[in-house]
Write an enzyme that holds these catalytic residues in place. Structure first.
Site, mmCIF file in Angstrom:
data_model
loop_
_atom_site.group_PDB
_atom_site.id
_atom_site.type_symbol
_atom_site.label_atom_id
_atom_site.label_comp_id
_atom_site.label_asym_id
_atom_site.label_seq_id
_atom_site.Cartn_x
_atom_site.Cartn_y
_atom_site.Cartn_z
ATOM 1 N N CYS A 100 0.822 -1.201 0.000
ATOM 2 C CA CYS A 100 0.000 0.000 0.000
ATOM 3 C C CYS A 100 0.861 1.258 0.000
ATOM 4 O O CYS A 100 1.865 1.319 0.708
ATOM 5 C CB CYS A 100 -0.841 -0.029 1.269
ATOM 6 S SG CYS A 100 -1.541 1.555 1.634
HETATM 7 N N1 LIG Z 1 -7.424 -1.235 1.863
HETATM 8 C C1 LIG Z 1 -6.820 -0.187 1.382
HETATM 9 O O1 LIG Z 1 -6.176 0.591 2.082
HETATM 10 C C2 LIG Z 1 -6.866 0.122 -0.070
HETATM 11 C C3 LIG Z 1 -7.239 -0.840 -0.958
HETATM 12 N N2 LIG Z 1 -7.211 -0.584 -2.306
HETATM 13 C C4 LIG Z 1 -7.662 -1.641 -3.216
HETATM 14 O O2 LIG Z 1 -7.448 -1.253 -4.552
HETATM 15 C C5 LIG Z 1 -8.504 -1.685 -5.383
HETATM 16 C C6 LIG Z 1 -9.010 -0.530 -6.183
HETATM 17 O O3 LIG Z 1 -9.755 0.331 -5.329
HETATM 18 P P1 LIG Z 1 -10.644 1.529 -5.902
HETATM 19 O O4 LIG Z 1 -9.738 2.498 -6.582
HETATM 20 O O5 LIG Z 1 -11.509 2.039 -4.820
HETATM 21 O O6 LIG Z 1 -11.568 0.754 -6.914
HETATM 22 P P2 LIG Z 1 -12.223 1.224 -8.229
HETATM 23 O O7 LIG Z 1 -11.184 1.707 -9.150
HETATM 24 O O8 LIG Z 1 -13.138 0.139 -8.694
HETATM 25 O O9 LIG Z 1 -13.063 2.448 -7.708
HETATM 26 C C7 LIG Z 1 -14.333 2.242 -7.196
HETATM 27 C C8 LIG Z 1 -15.190 3.460 -7.427
HETATM 28 O O10 LIG Z 1 -15.007 4.340 -6.344
HETATM 29 C C9 LIG Z 1 -14.492 5.567 -6.835
HETATM 30 N N3 LIG Z 1 -13.469 5.931 -5.871
HETATM 31 C C10 LIG Z 1 -12.354 5.282 -5.578
HETATM 32 N N4 LIG Z 1 -11.654 5.910 -4.621
HETATM 33 C C11 LIG Z 1 -12.383 7.000 -4.320
HETATM 34 C C12 LIG Z 1 -12.224 8.055 -3.424
HETATM 35 N N5 LIG Z 1 -11.111 8.125 -2.645
HETATM 36 N N6 LIG Z 1 -13.173 8.997 -3.361
HETATM 37 C C13 LIG Z 1 -14.250 8.935 -4.159
HETATM 38 N N7 LIG Z 1 -14.472 7.962 -5.038
HETATM 39 C C14 LIG Z 1 -13.553 7.024 -5.124
HETATM 40 C C15 LIG Z 1 -13.940 5.301 -8.208
HETATM 41 O O11 LIG Z 1 -14.004 6.419 -9.049
HETATM 42 P P3 LIG Z 1 -12.668 7.159 -9.527
HETATM 43 O O12 LIG Z 1 -11.624 6.092 -9.795
HETATM 44 O O13 LIG Z 1 -13.084 7.889 -10.737
HETATM 45 O O14 LIG Z 1 -12.294 8.053 -8.395
HETATM 46 C C16 LIG Z 1 -14.882 4.227 -8.681
HETATM 47 O O15 LIG Z 1 -16.049 4.751 -9.202
HETATM 48 C C17 LIG Z 1 -9.522 -2.358 -4.477
HETATM 49 O O16 LIG Z 1 -9.335 -3.743 -4.555
HETATM 50 C C18 LIG Z 1 -9.160 -1.867 -3.088
HETATM 51 O O17 LIG Z 1 -9.430 -2.826 -2.085
HETATM 52 C C19 LIG Z 1 -6.840 0.623 -2.793
HETATM 53 C C20 LIG Z 1 -6.409 1.612 -1.956
HETATM 54 C C21 LIG Z 1 -6.456 1.466 -0.510
HETATM 55 N N1 LIG Z 2 -3.501 1.049 -0.177
HETATM 56 C C1 LIG Z 2 -3.577 -0.088 -0.855
HETATM 57 N N2 LIG Z 2 -3.968 -1.189 -0.192
HETATM 58 C C2 LIG Z 2 -4.073 -2.300 -0.908
HETATM 59 C C3 LIG Z 2 -3.770 -2.362 -2.261
HETATM 60 N N3 LIG Z 2 -3.996 -3.609 -2.688
HETATM 61 C C4 LIG Z 2 -4.433 -4.286 -1.613
HETATM 62 N N4 LIG Z 2 -4.471 -3.514 -0.536
HETATM 63 C C5 LIG Z 2 -4.849 -3.854 0.826
HETATM 64 O O1 LIG Z 2 -3.762 -4.557 1.462
HETATM 65 C C6 LIG Z 2 -4.298 -5.717 2.105
HETATM 66 C C7 LIG Z 2 -3.227 -6.786 2.311
HETATM 67 O O2 LIG Z 2 -2.278 -6.318 3.224
HETATM 68 P P1 LIG Z 2 -1.007 -7.169 3.699
HETATM 69 O O3 LIG Z 2 -0.322 -6.267 4.665
HETATM 70 O O4 LIG Z 2 -1.523 -8.402 4.360
HETATM 71 O O5 LIG Z 2 -0.173 -7.484 2.521
HETATM 72 C C8 LIG Z 2 -5.420 -6.133 1.177
HETATM 73 O O6 LIG Z 2 -6.321 -7.026 1.748
HETATM 74 C C9 LIG Z 2 -6.039 -4.770 0.843
HETATM 75 O O7 LIG Z 2 -6.926 -4.318 1.803
HETATM 76 C C10 LIG Z 2 -3.331 -1.197 -2.901
HETATM 77 O O8 LIG Z 2 -2.998 -1.177 -4.106
HETATM 78 N N5 LIG Z 2 -3.233 -0.081 -2.161
#
Ligand SMILES: NC(=O)C1=CN([C@@H]2O[C@H](COP(=O)(O)OP(=O)(O)OC[C@H]3O[C@@H](n4cnc5c(N)ncnc54)[C@H](OP(=O)(O)O)[C@@H]3O)[C@@H](O)[C@H]2O)C=CC1
Ligand SMILES: Nc1nc2c(ncn2[C@@H]2O[C@H](COP(=O)(O)O)[C@@H](O)[C@H]2O)c(=O)[nH]1
EC number: 1.7.1.7
Length: 329
Positions: A178
């Site tokens: 992340c």
């Molecule tokens: N657990 C974590 O800390 C994180 C996990 N991830 C992982 O990365 C993958 C992609 O995530 P994500 O980008 O959300 O998925 P998507 O690209 O499918 O976005 C989902 C929707 O939410 C909108 N969106 C995403 N982020 C935001 C935001 N911060 N504010 C408003 N709208 C938002 C996007 O629009 P638009 O793209 O146009 O903004 C899209 O319409 C997922 O699997 C997620 O679990 C990603 C970052 C953090």
């Molecule tokens: N900020 C982001 N978080 C992400 C992304 N892809 C996955 N994830 C999150 O990390 C955990 C796994 O964490 P780990 O410490 O066990 O390796 C996963 O389940 C998601 O919630 C990303 O691209 N950006």
């Protein structure tokens, strides 16, 4: 509003042992109930493309472990659910929140193809789009167990539960691949375990602690702080069965592990919040699962109990950055 929040992470905590009541660690029961089903371990591999594929999902389901298939090959999900259900296995998939994902949910309902578990998987889960998606799934497939996330505050947990989520996933940015915390300044990275405790206090339904697990002992610590289940990426990456590409460097084998919001997943450099790393090739996934179970059984014995519940009541101390003390495994 005034609030006092103890801040700590996994490496800052040690659980305090109680008198042991079992004769062998093998007596300790590591099973957990989530929804209508019981699973061997309170652990689920992350729903990421370098962690799980359909083959691993099927193996986990057959062996009695919980799994969540990722959402990055959307066109394969219907056939996957059909196959799992035909074989009498639990079906558990992920969805996003965009218009085509809403269409997909309606399509499942029209086909009466109701997955046992659906996880709404987006970065910022405390969002109107997620609340709308929970409500849609609950309207058209009321028997599906909905996991929603990711979130990092009690307010978010309450909002998603109120919308109908059956469980919430806690963790914004603590993951190994992340970069959310450095790209946006937000997240639970560095205090994920405290965030789990904070969120669990507000929850009336199960919490899944997601991200930041670096050792098997962190599973017991998550449960102590209120998690029902723990989602893990990096510890499950780079196994023989893992989908990531294998790379040889100076005669040593490595496997890739990349974030779901990395350019490797997205195919473009837009809203990137994840990176790629190479991890040394590990053995088989089954042997890691076995060791995880043994370590958790041992943890239960230290807790002075016979099952997972005993971990919820143990005392603990906060000793900042203590557990490694210069050592490594
Ligand atoms: N657990 C974590 O800390 C994180 C996990 N991830 C992982 O990365 C993958 C992609 O995530 P994500 O980008 O959300 O998925 P998507 O690209 O499918 O976005 C989902 C929707 O939410 C909108 N969106 C995403 N982020 C935001 C935001 N911060 N504010 C408003 N709208 C938002 C996007 O629009 P638009 O793209 O146009 O903004 C899209 O319409 C997922 O699997 C997620 O679990 C990603 C970052 C953090
Ligand atoms: N900020 C982001 N978080 C992400 C992304 N892809 C996955 N994830 C999150 O990390 C955990 C796994 O964490 P780990 O410490 O066990 O390796 C996963 O389940 C998601 O919630 C990303 O691209 N950006």
């Amino acid at each position: 509003m005034s609030m006092t929040l103890d801040i700590f992470d996994y490496e800052d905590i040690q659980l305090i042992p109680n008198r042991c009541v079992i004769q062998s660690r093998s007596e300790a029961d590591t099973s957990v109930i989530l929804g209508k089903h019981s699973f061997k371990l309170p652990v689920v591999p992350a729903n990421m493309q370098t962690i799980i594929d359909e083959k691993i999902a099927e193996m986990l389901a057959r062996e009695g472990y919980f799994y969540i298939m990722h959402r990055f090959e959307p066109e394969k999900r219907i056939a996957f659910v059909e196959r799992m259900q035909k074989e009498g296995l639990i079906s558990s998939i992920s969805v996003g929140v965009k218009a085509e994902e809403r269409k997909f949910v309606k399509q499942l309902a029209e086909k009466a193809l109701v997955p046992d578990y659906v996880t709404i998987d987006i970065a910022h889960g405390h969002a109107d789009s997620v609340i709308d998606m929970i409500q849609l799934i609950k309207r058209v497939m009321p028997s599906t167990f909905v996991i929603a996330g990711n979130v990092g505050t009690p307010e978010a947990v309450r909002d998603l539960e109120r919308a109908g989520a059956d469980a919430t996933k806690v963790g914004i940015g603590p993951g190994k691949v992340c970069i959310t915390k450095v790209k946006t300044g937000f997240g639970t990275g560095g205090w994920q375990l405290a965030a789990v405790k904070w969120c669990a206090k507000a929850a009336s339904k199960p919490i899944i602690a997601d991200g930041g697990i670096r050792t098997h002992g962190d599973i017991a610590k998550s449960i102590r702080m209120g998690a029902t289940m723990v989602m893990i990426g990096s510890l499950f990456a780079a196994h023989e069965e893992s989908p990531g590409e294998t790379i040889e460097i100076d005669g040593k084998l490595f496997k890739e592990y990349f974030g779901s919001a990395s350019e490797y997943q997205k195919g473009e450099h837009k809203n990137v919040e994840g990176k790629k790393i190479l991890l040394p090739h590990k053995g088989s996934l089954k042997s890691t699962l076995k060791e995880m179970q043994e370590d958790l059984q041992s943890a239960i014995s230290y807790a002075g109990g016979r099952d997972i519940e005993s971990l919820r009541k143990v005392d603990y101390v906060v000793v900042k950055n203590s557990i490694w003390n210069g050592d490594s495994i």
